[in-house]
Design a protein around this motif. Structure first.
Motif, PDB file in Angstrom:
ATOM      1  N   PRO A 180       0.741  -1.069   0.144  1.00  0.00           N
ATOM      2  CA  PRO A 180      -0.025   0.008   0.158  1.00  0.00           C
ATOM      3  C   PRO A 180       0.777   1.239   0.094  1.00  0.00           C
ATOM      4  O   PRO A 180       0.569   2.335  -0.594  1.00  0.00           O
ATOM      5  CB  PRO A 180      -0.818  -0.224   1.238  1.00  0.00           C
ATOM      6  N   ASP A 181       1.887   1.208   0.456  1.00  0.00           N
ATOM      7  CA  ASP A 181       3.021   2.385   0.484  1.00  0.00           C
ATOM      8  C   ASP A 181       3.605   2.746  -0.743  1.00  0.00           C
ATOM      9  O   ASP A 181       4.490   3.554  -0.751  1.00  0.00           O
ATOM     10  CB  ASP A 181       3.918   2.429   1.840  1.00  0.00           C
ATOM     11  N   GLY A 182       3.531   1.432  -1.417  1.00  0.00           N
ATOM     12  CA  GLY A 182       4.365   1.793  -2.882  1.00  0.00           C
ATOM     13  C   GLY A 182       5.757   1.030  -3.052  1.00  0.00           C
ATOM     14  O   GLY A 182       6.167   0.750  -3.881  1.00  0.00           O
ATOM     15  N   SER A 183       6.055   0.350  -1.800  1.00  0.00           N
ATOM     16  CA  SER A 183       7.267  -0.622  -1.794  1.00  0.00           C
ATOM     17  C   SER A 183       7.063  -1.914  -2.301  1.00  0.00           C
ATOM     18  O   SER A 183       5.807  -2.241  -2.507  1.00  0.00           O
ATOM     19  CB  SER A 183       7.704  -0.659  -0.150  1.00  0.00           C
ATOM     20  N   LEU A 184       8.067  -2.519  -2.692  1.00  0.00           N
ATOM     21  CA  LEU A 184       7.699  -3.711  -3.170  1.00  0.00           C
ATOM     22  C   LEU A 184       7.190  -4.934  -2.448  1.00  0.00           C
ATOM     23  O   LEU A 184       7.577  -4.835  -1.317  1.00  0.00           O
ATOM     24  CB  LEU A 184       9.351  -4.280  -3.544  1.00  0.00           C
ATOM     25  N   ASN A 185       6.265  -5.739  -2.888  1.00  0.00           N
ATOM     26  CA  ASN A 185       5.636  -6.742  -2.029  1.00  0.00           C
ATOM     27  C   ASN A 185       6.534  -8.157  -2.375  1.00  0.00           C
ATOM     28  O   ASN A 185       6.078  -8.731  -3.411  1.00  0.00           O
ATOM     29  CB  ASN A 185       4.318  -6.781  -2.579  1.00  0.00           C
ATOM     30  N   LEU A 186       7.390  -8.299  -1.624  1.00  0.00           N
ATOM     31  CA  LEU A 186       8.293  -9.453  -1.919  1.00  0.00           C
ATOM     32  C   LEU A 186       7.302 -10.847  -1.635  1.00  0.00           C
ATOM     33  O   LEU A 186       7.916 -11.868  -2.308  1.00  0.00           O
ATOM     34  CB  LEU A 186       9.683  -9.222  -1.050  1.00  0.00           C
ATOM     35  N   ALA A 187       6.622 -10.712  -0.892  1.00  0.00           N
ATOM     36  CA  ALA A 187       5.705 -12.166  -0.521  1.00  0.00           C
ATOM     37  C   ALA A 187       4.990 -12.376  -1.731  1.00  0.00           C
ATOM     38  O   ALA A 187       4.544 -13.636  -1.686  1.00  0.00           O
ATOM     39  CB  ALA A 187       5.028 -11.838   0.633  1.00  0.00           C
ATOM     40  N   ALA A 188       5.144 -11.654  -2.718  1.00  0.00           N
ATOM     41  CA  ALA A 188       4.265 -11.911  -4.056  1.00  0.00           C
ATOM     42  C   ALA A 188       5.048 -12.881  -4.673  1.00  0.00           C
ATOM     43  O   ALA A 188       4.548 -13.548  -5.905  1.00  0.00           O
ATOM     44  CB  ALA A 188       3.686 -10.803  -4.554  1.00  0.00           C
ATOM     45  N   ALA A 189       6.410 -12.877  -4.681  1.00  0.00           N
ATOM     46  CA  ALA A 189       6.994 -13.827  -5.652  1.00  0.00           C
ATOM     47  C   ALA A 189       7.101 -15.124  -5.628  1.00  0.00           C
ATOM     48  O   ALA A 189       6.916 -15.789  -4.379  1.00  0.00           O
ATOM     49  CB  ALA A 189       8.597 -13.245  -5.397  1.00  0.00           C
ATOM     50  N   TYR A 190       6.831 -15.653  -6.799  1.00  0.00           N
ATOM     51  CA  TYR A 190       7.073 -17.327  -6.637  1.00  0.00           C
ATOM     52  C   TYR A 190       8.323 -17.581  -7.445  1.00  0.00           C
ATOM     53  O   TYR A 190       8.735 -17.877  -8.429  1.00  0.00           O
ATOM     54  CB  TYR A 190       5.882 -17.640  -7.812  1.00  0.00           C
ATOM     55  N   ALA A 191       9.346 -17.465  -6.297  1.00  0.00           N
ATOM     56  CA  ALA A 191      10.722 -17.687  -6.605  1.00  0.00           C
ATOM     57  C   ALA A 191      11.635 -18.426  -5.793  1.00  0.00           C
ATOM     58  O   ALA A 191      10.829 -18.764  -4.797  1.00  0.00           O
ATOM     59  CB  ALA A 191      11.191 -16.163  -6.871  1.00  0.00           C
ATOM     60  N   GLY A 192      12.743 -18.808  -5.903  1.00  0.00           N
ATOM     61  CA  GLY A 192      13.550 -19.594  -5.051  1.00  0.00           C
ATOM     62  C   GLY A 192      12.905 -20.785  -4.787  1.00  0.00           C
ATOM     63  O   GLY A 192      12.455 -21.551  -5.583  1.00  0.00           O
ATOM     64  N   GLU A 193      12.867 -21.428  -3.551  1.00  0.00           N
ATOM     65  CA  GLU A 193      12.328 -22.706  -3.172  1.00  0.00           C
ATOM     66  C   GLU A 193      10.865 -22.610  -2.876  1.00  0.00           C
ATOM     67  O   GLU A 193      10.421 -23.654  -2.386  1.00  0.00           O
ATOM     68  CB  GLU A 193      13.052 -23.124  -1.958  1.00  0.00           C
ATOM     69  N   THR A 194      10.052 -21.468  -3.029  1.00  0.00           N
ATOM     70  CA  THR A 194       8.760 -21.325  -2.967  1.00  0.00           C
ATOM     71  C   THR A 194       8.059 -22.395  -3.708  1.00  0.00           C
ATOM     72  O   THR A 194       8.454 -22.321  -4.803  1.00  0.00           O
ATOM     73  CB  THR A 194       8.067 -19.826  -3.010  1.00  0.00           C
ATOM     74  N   THR A 195       7.151 -23.048  -3.133  1.00  0.00           N
ATOM     75  CA  THR A 195       6.129 -23.867  -3.984  1.00  0.00           C
ATOM     76  C   THR A 195       4.947 -23.012  -4.088  1.00  0.00           C
ATOM     77  O   THR A 195       4.671 -22.198  -3.776  1.00  0.00           O
ATOM     78  CB  THR A 195       5.698 -25.159  -3.037  1.00  0.00           C
ATOM     79  N   MET A 196       4.276 -23.837  -5.400  1.00  0.00           N
ATOM     80  CA  MET A 196       3.104 -23.274  -5.638  1.00  0.00           C
ATOM     81  C   MET A 196       2.062 -23.027  -4.678  1.00  0.00           C
ATOM     82  O   MET A 196       1.394 -21.917  -4.522  1.00  0.00           O
ATOM     83  CB  MET A 196       2.279 -23.955  -6.789  1.00  0.00           C
ATOM     84  N   VAL A 197       1.672 -24.152  -3.765  1.00  0.00           N
ATOM     85  CA  VAL A 197       0.910 -24.113  -2.727  1.00  0.00           C
ATOM     86  C   VAL A 197       1.265 -22.825  -1.744  1.00  0.00           C
ATOM     87  O   VAL A 197       0.596 -22.066  -1.126  1.00  0.00           O
ATOM     88  CB  VAL A 197       0.756 -25.271  -1.933  1.00  0.00           C
TER      89      VAL A 197
END
Length: 274
Positions: free
Chosen positions: A191-208
């Motif tokens: 909301p403050d315009g900064s990056l939302n890093l939690a949105a990334a589907y990257a690295g070892e993150t699974t689809m679930v």
């Protein structure tokens, strides 16, 4: 994880989202199995766009846009974008009829892998160098037949903090088809315009894990900026890749709340309404 916790939704809202998403996915599986295989191009396009728009609403994802958005009559264009999440595909598809060129591993994504197969995605085996030539030929023919295509030439997803160098092989399809390339800059913001890093589907993150991350966010936002078209025939594929990369990088950097505001195309869904 702290990025998620700062925007965590109440338990009942998360449960409501999961129920809506599950039902919508079942609808998608039914349509992909029974309707898409026999539908004409216009019907397929309408179904896919409706389903993608509705999926964003089920996750309460707001889509914002800026730049030179192509019209609904856009055909035979190669879109080139940076890649952050599986949401990228649905965000673009909710606006325009687009076929994607995706890595072979996407076929194995839970549920979504089946849906993207049925929607006409072209898959490339990035472990085999010769496979690029096959995919370029298929993509070039599709562009000549006036299909819109989208490629993610970074070759992988990132957190959105940088744009990796673009691989130029698939961009050759636009040159062979004598069409235009439109770079698309994708960004997920807080909301403050900064990056939302939690949105990334990257690295070892699974689809679930990635899906649950979006379910936990109160009002996630994805922003698409459409850069000006580039005539592919006037450039080599390497020069074309570098120019598209530079256009996207210029839009995404520097990142600050003041220069990343955009008009809302879709507003957050009212979660008390089905």
């Amino acid at each position: 994880m702290s990025n998620i916790l700062l925007t965590k939704t109440p338990f009942l809202i998360r449960g409501w989202r999961i129920a809506r998403i599950s039902l919508h996915v079942l609808i998608g599986l039914t349509l992909a199995t029974l309707v898409l295989p026999v539908a004409n191009r216009n019907v397929r396009t309408a179904i896919i766009q409706w389903w993608c728009r509705r999926l964003l609403r089920c996750f309460n994802i707001t889509l914002t846009i800026s730049g030179a958005l192509p019209g609904k009559d856009t055909h035979g264009v190669l879109f080139v974008a940076n890649h952050i999440s599986w949401v990228d595909i649905h965000a673009i598809n909710s606006l325009l009829p687009v076929r994607f060129v995706a890595k072979l591993e996407v076929r194995n994504w839970p549920v979504f892998g089946y849906l993207v197969r049925k929607s006409g995605t072209i898959f490339i085996n990035r472990t085999r160098q010769r496979d690029a030539a096959r995919v370029v030929q298929i993509a070039s023919n599709a562009l000549k037949l006036r299909d819109n295509l989208c490629v993610f030439p970074e070759g992988t997803t990132t957190e959105g903090t940088q744009v990796l160098p673009f691989k130029s092989s698939l961009i050759q399809a636009a040159i062979d088809a004598n069409t235009i390339v439109i770079p698309v800059a994708i960004r997920y913001a807080q909301p403050d315009g900064s990056l939302n890093l939690a949105a990334a589907y990257a690295g070892e993150t699974t689809m679930v894990e990635s899906m649950l991350a979006f379910i936990h966010m109160r009002s996630p936002t994805v922003h698409l900026h459409f850069c000006h078209p580039i005539l592919a025939r006037e450039m080599s594929r390497q020069a074309l890749a570098e120019l598209a990369h530079a256009e996207i990088t210029q839009v995404l950097s520097p990142i600050s709340p003041s220069n990343q505001q955009a008009p809302s195309l879709q507003t957050p869904d009212q979660e008390a309404v089905a």
